[in-house]
Design a protein around this motif. Structure first.
Motif: not given
Length: 111
Positions: A31-56
């Motif tokens: 499912a990678r490189r289909t846009g589903i990951g970007l959409s999923a993260v956008q959906e998750v973070v939109a539920k909880y506005p404010g500051p966010w961090e992610v490590a990689f």
């Protein structure tokens, strides 16, 4: 989800704190490189506005591209990156931490 099939997951910590952390994120290879990951993260973070961090890790080229693209998509140029040591693991290279702010989405009329 892709249709009825799970294709990944996101684990978040700090929902009650000052900064939310996308602690774990995974999308199955097919499912990678289909846009589903970007959409999923956008959906998750939109539920909880404010500051966010992610490590990689810097040596994961796909993660570097994905998280920088995501931060730009969400916050424009208003995101930052810093390298932080991995706690208790001094032999490992530092993690890259990306920070961005999610604003409250405007409600659509009738939505």
């Amino acid at each position: 989800m892709s249709g009825e099939r799970p294709v990944g997951f996101a684990l978040v910590r700090g929902l009650a704190g000052q900064t939310r952390v996308l602690n774990s994120f995974f999308v199955v290879r097919g499912a990678r490189r289909t846009g589903i990951g970007l959409s999923a993260v956008q959906e998750v973070v939109a539920k909880y506005p404010g500051p966010w961090e992610v490590a990689f890790q810097d040596d994961n080229a796909a993660a570097v591209r994905f998280w920088r693209c995501l931060a730009t998509e969400i916050a424009g140029e208003a995101w930052t990156e810093e390298r932080r040591p991995v706690p208790g693991r001094p032999s490992l290279p530092p993690d890259v931490w990306t920070s961005f702010h999610v604003h409250v989405a405007a409600r659509r009329p009738g939505g």
